[in-house]
Design an enzyme around this catalytic site. Structure first.
Site, PDB file in Angstrom:
ATOM      1  N   LYS A   8       0.864  -1.118  -0.028  1.00 36.26           N
ATOM      2  CA  LYS A   8      -0.082  -0.122   0.056  1.00 36.26           C
ATOM      3  C   LYS A   8       0.902   1.292  -0.144  1.00 36.26           C
ATOM      4  O   LYS A   8       2.087   1.073   0.366  1.00 36.26           O
ATOM      5  CB  LYS A   8      -0.760  -0.048   1.173  1.00 36.26           C
ATOM      6  CG  LYS A   8      -0.061  -0.020   2.770  1.00 36.26           C
ATOM      7  CD  LYS A   8       0.184   1.345   3.047  1.00 36.26           C
ATOM      8  CE  LYS A   8       0.696   1.533   4.495  1.00 36.26           C
ATOM      9  NZ  LYS A   8       1.549   2.566   4.675  1.00 36.26           N
ATOM     10  N   PRO A  92       9.756  -3.396  -0.442  1.00 38.63           N
ATOM     11  CA  PRO A  92      10.803  -3.272   0.239  1.00 38.63           C
ATOM     12  C   PRO A  92      10.527  -3.349   1.718  1.00 38.63           C
ATOM     13  O   PRO A  92       9.376  -3.173   2.029  1.00 38.63           O
ATOM     14  CB  PRO A  92      11.190  -1.718  -0.008  1.00 38.63           C
ATOM     15  CG  PRO A  92      10.563  -1.428  -1.533  1.00 38.63           C
ATOM     16  CD  PRO A  92       9.306  -2.641  -1.346  1.00 38.63           C
ATOM     17  N   GLY A  96       7.554   1.560   4.882  1.00 38.01           N
ATOM     18  CA  GLY A  96       6.276   2.431   4.838  1.00 38.01           C
ATOM     19  C   GLY A  96       5.277   1.929   3.824  1.00 38.01           C
ATOM     20  O   GLY A  96       4.495   2.655   3.386  1.00 38.01           O
ATOM     21  N   MET A  97       5.237   0.754   3.364  1.00 41.06           N
ATOM     22  CA  MET A  97       4.413   0.203   2.376  1.00 41.06           C
ATOM     23  C   MET A  97       3.673  -1.153   2.883  1.00 41.06           C
ATOM     24  O   MET A  97       3.174  -1.905   2.238  1.00 41.06           O
ATOM     25  CB  MET A  97       5.251  -0.093   1.096  1.00 41.06           C
ATOM     26  CG  MET A  97       6.132   0.816   0.410  1.00 41.06           C
ATOM     27  SD  MET A  97       6.964   0.393  -0.974  1.00 41.06           S
ATOM     28  CE  MET A  97       5.464   0.962  -2.144  1.00 41.06           C
ATOM     29  N   ALA A  98       3.703  -1.235   4.370  1.00 41.99           N
ATOM     30  CA  ALA A  98       3.005  -2.245   4.781  1.00 41.99           C
ATOM     31  C   ALA A  98       3.219  -3.688   4.338  1.00 41.99           C
ATOM     32  O   ALA A  98       2.491  -4.671   4.345  1.00 41.99           O
ATOM     33  CB  ALA A  98       1.151  -1.947   4.600  1.00 41.99           C
ATOM     34  N   GLY A  99       4.572  -4.118   3.974  1.00 45.74           N
ATOM     35  CA  GLY A  99       4.897  -5.130   3.341  1.00 45.74           C
ATOM     36  C   GLY A  99       4.711  -6.442   4.357  1.00 45.74           C
ATOM     37  O   GLY A  99       3.813  -7.518   4.223  1.00 45.74           O
ATOM     38  N   GLY A 100       5.046  -6.219   5.801  1.00 49.54           N
ATOM     39  CA  GLY A 100       4.922  -7.397   6.658  1.00 49.54           C
ATOM     40  C   GLY A 100       3.288  -7.741   6.845  1.00 49.54           C
ATOM     41  O   GLY A 100       2.890  -8.661   6.837  1.00 49.54           O
ATOM     42  N   SER A 101       2.673  -6.383   7.105  1.00 49.94           N
ATOM     43  CA  SER A 101       1.281  -6.593   7.288  1.00 49.94           C
ATOM     44  C   SER A 101       0.617  -7.075   6.219  1.00 49.94           C
ATOM     45  O   SER A 101      -0.579  -8.071   6.180  1.00 49.94           O
ATOM     46  CB  SER A 101       0.507  -5.268   7.546  1.00 49.94           C
ATOM     47  OG  SER A 101       1.131  -4.452   8.467  1.00 49.94           O
ATOM     48  N   SER A 102       0.958  -6.882   4.956  1.00 47.99           N
ATOM     49  CA  SER A 102       0.304  -7.412   3.817  1.00 47.99           C
ATOM     50  C   SER A 102       0.496  -9.070   3.676  1.00 47.99           C
ATOM     51  O   SER A 102      -0.435  -9.727   3.374  1.00 47.99           O
ATOM     52  CB  SER A 102       0.840  -6.600   2.689  1.00 47.99           C
ATOM     53  OG  SER A 102      -0.321  -7.246   1.527  1.00 47.99           O
ATOM     54  N   ASP A 134      -2.364  -2.342  10.574  1.00 52.40           N
ATOM     55  CA  ASP A 134      -2.699  -2.333   9.039  1.00 52.40           C
ATOM     56  C   ASP A 134      -3.121  -3.483   8.590  1.00 52.40           C
ATOM     57  O   ASP A 134      -3.539  -3.523   7.378  1.00 52.40           O
ATOM     58  CB  ASP A 134      -1.202  -1.904   8.516  1.00 52.40           C
ATOM     59  CG  ASP A 134      -1.028  -0.423   8.719  1.00 52.40           C
ATOM     60  OD1 ASP A 134      -2.015   0.313   9.171  1.00 52.40           O
ATOM     61  OD2 ASP A 134       0.293  -0.110   8.227  1.00 52.40           O
TER      62      ASP A 134
HETATM   63  P1  ATP Z   1       4.368  -0.173   7.484  1.00 54.37           P
HETATM   64  O1  ATP Z   1       4.044   0.594   6.104  1.00 54.37           O
HETATM   65  O2  ATP Z   1       3.440  -1.019   8.042  1.00 54.37           O
HETATM   66  O3  ATP Z   1       5.263   0.829   8.529  1.00 54.37           O
HETATM   67  P2  ATP Z   1       7.276  -1.237   6.943  1.00 54.37           P
HETATM   68  O4  ATP Z   1       7.487  -1.114   5.631  1.00 54.37           O
HETATM   69  O5  ATP Z   1       7.675  -0.085   7.792  1.00 54.37           O
HETATM   70  O6  ATP Z   1       5.647  -1.513   6.967  1.00 54.37           O
HETATM   71  P3  ATP Z   1       7.578  -4.063   7.250  1.00 54.37           P
HETATM   72  O7  ATP Z   1       8.557  -4.364   5.936  1.00 54.37           O
HETATM   73  O8  ATP Z   1       6.181  -4.343   7.332  1.00 54.37           O
HETATM   74  O9  ATP Z   1       7.729  -2.561   7.561  1.00 54.37           O
HETATM   75  O10 ATP Z   1       8.433  -4.656   8.481  1.00 54.37           O
HETATM   76  C1  ATP Z   1       9.681  -4.460   8.908  1.00 54.37           C
HETATM   77  C2  ATP Z   1      10.075  -5.130  10.302  1.00 54.37           C
HETATM   78  O11 ATP Z   1       9.048  -6.181  10.368  1.00 54.37           O
HETATM   79  C3  ATP Z   1      11.480  -5.657  10.002  1.00 54.37           C
HETATM   80  O12 ATP Z   1      11.948  -5.571  11.276  1.00 54.37           O
HETATM   81  C4  ATP Z   1      11.052  -7.298   9.869  1.00 54.37           C
HETATM   82  O13 ATP Z   1      12.223  -7.881  10.381  1.00 54.37           O
HETATM   83  C5  ATP Z   1       9.873  -7.574  10.476  1.00 54.37           C
HETATM   84  N1  ATP Z   1       9.150  -8.365   9.699  1.00 54.37           N
HETATM   85  C6  ATP Z   1       8.368  -9.268  10.265  1.00 54.37           C
HETATM   86  N2  ATP Z   1       7.748 -10.112   9.570  1.00 54.37           N
HETATM   87  C7  ATP Z   1       7.963  -9.590   8.244  1.00 54.37           C
HETATM   88  C8  ATP Z   1       7.584  -9.768   6.777  1.00 54.37           C
HETATM   89  N3  ATP Z   1       6.774 -10.794   6.584  1.00 54.37           N
HETATM   90  N4  ATP Z   1       7.973  -9.041   5.756  1.00 54.37           N
HETATM   91  C9  ATP Z   1       9.012  -8.108   6.087  1.00 54.37           C
HETATM   92  N5  ATP Z   1       9.246  -7.940   7.562  1.00 54.37           N
HETATM   93  C10 ATP Z   1       8.884  -8.340   8.242  1.00 54.37           C
END
Ligand code: ATP
Length: 289
Positions: A8, A92, A96-102, A134
């Site tokens: 996202k 990445p 800030g793209m909610a990768g883990g949440s997605s 998220d």
């Molecule tokens: P958001 O947009 O919610 O802020 P984000 O981009 O900041 O997401 P993510 O990539 O979702 O952050 O997650 C970053 C942190 O979560 C890292 O410290 C990583 O080790 C941990 N993590 C746990 N599960 C995952 C996953 N499936 N994918 C990526 N990172 C993960």
């Protein structure tokens, strides 16, 4: 079973206040884009969850949100069989793209289907909240207004379709740290997120632009000028708007034509300002009426 976990971006992000429990109350517009991680899930005879990823630096145990999501449903439904999950990351990390949440959302959807649990989308969203603020949105997808800690969702009609250029510099920002270093009293221009939501309802791109702001951007740009440089490069190369997503540091630019987007993508690659450069589009499951 193969599922995609879509990233996202935030078309607008405001932080309203810090709550007593330490969480921040936010108001933001979420937009799913066609950039995704891919998950393959396999039932296994040996009990337990085994997770593999293509990135050596993210955990594959309980700390991974995929693991958490699978465990949550498997515990609740007393699933004794094992599960193997291969996670291919393209979104990445800490961007800030909610990768883990997605990834977590996609896992909930996949486990529900794989083991015939018959949970509705709404029920999956409720369970997702236990994993992260998220996650319910990532189950829902599309264009949405998110309030509360991000879990109070109002579905919006699909935002006017745009070509999106994603540029992530070679720095990682932890969401927790970004919130901790945000000085609420120093935020001068709070974006009017409700006005942005209304402009989306009206399908009025030019009315959206003045409200497309992110309160994390000024502070983080001051500390990391590369964010501003990527943004300027996108604007100089034809983006009608460019801004930072979430708590950063990913910058995205919006374009009305594919040609301009491609030209800007090439310029960004040549500049070497961004580690990840990805040209894509919005994702909307629902069409406008
Ligand atoms: P958001 O947009 O919610 O802020 P984000 O981009 O900041 O997401 P993510 O990539 O979702 O952050 O997650 C970053 C942190 O979560 C890292 O410290 C990583 O080790 C941990 N993590 C746990 N599960 C995952 C996953 N499936 N994918 C990526 N990172 C993960």
């Amino acid at each position: 079973m193969k599922v995609k976990a879509l990233a996202k971006i935030n078309l607008g992000l405001d932080v309203i206040r810090k709550r007593e429990d330490g969480y921040h109350e936010v108001r933001m517009i979420m937009q799913t884009i066609q950039m995704y991680d891919v998950l393959h899930l396999y039932k296994a005879a040996r009990p337990g969850i085994r997770l593999h990823t293509n990135l050596p630096y993210i955990p594959t145990d309980e700390r991974n949100l995929v693991y958490k999501a699978a465990q949550l449903l498997m515990d609740e439904f007393h699933i004794r069989r094992g599960l193997r999950i291969d996670l291919q990351k393209f979104i990445p990390v800490s961007a800030g793209m909610a990768g883990g949440s997605s990834d977590a959302a996609a896992t909930l959807v996949a486990v529900n289907r794989l083991f015939h649990l018959r949970l509705t989308k709404r029920e999956l969203m409720q369970r997702g909240l236990a994993i992260g603020a998220d996650v319910p949105y990532c189950v829902m997808r599309g264009t949405a207004l998110a309030e509360g800690i991000g879990e109070k969702l109002t579905m919006l009609p699909a935002a006017p379709d745009c070509y999106v250029l994603v540029g992530k510099p070679a720095l990682n920002v932890s969401t927790r740290q970004a919130y901790e270093s945000l000085r609420l009293s120093e935020i001068t221009g709070h974006p009017d997120i409700y006005a942005l939501a209304q402009a989306i309802r009206d399908n009025d791109l030019s009315a959206m632009i003045p409200h497309m702001k992110n309160v994390f951007e000024p502070g983080l740009t001051r500390e990391n000028p590369v964010i501003g440089q990527i943004k300027d490069l996108m604007l100089e190369n034809g983006a009608f708007h460019a801004m930072m997503s979430g708590s950063g540091p990913t910058v995205f630019g919006l374009f009305t034509s594919w040609e301009t987007q491609q030209k800007a993508a090439n310029a960004l690659r040549e500049s070497q300002l961004a580690k990840t450069v990805f040209a894509t589009r919005f994702f909307n499951s629902r069409r406008r009426k």
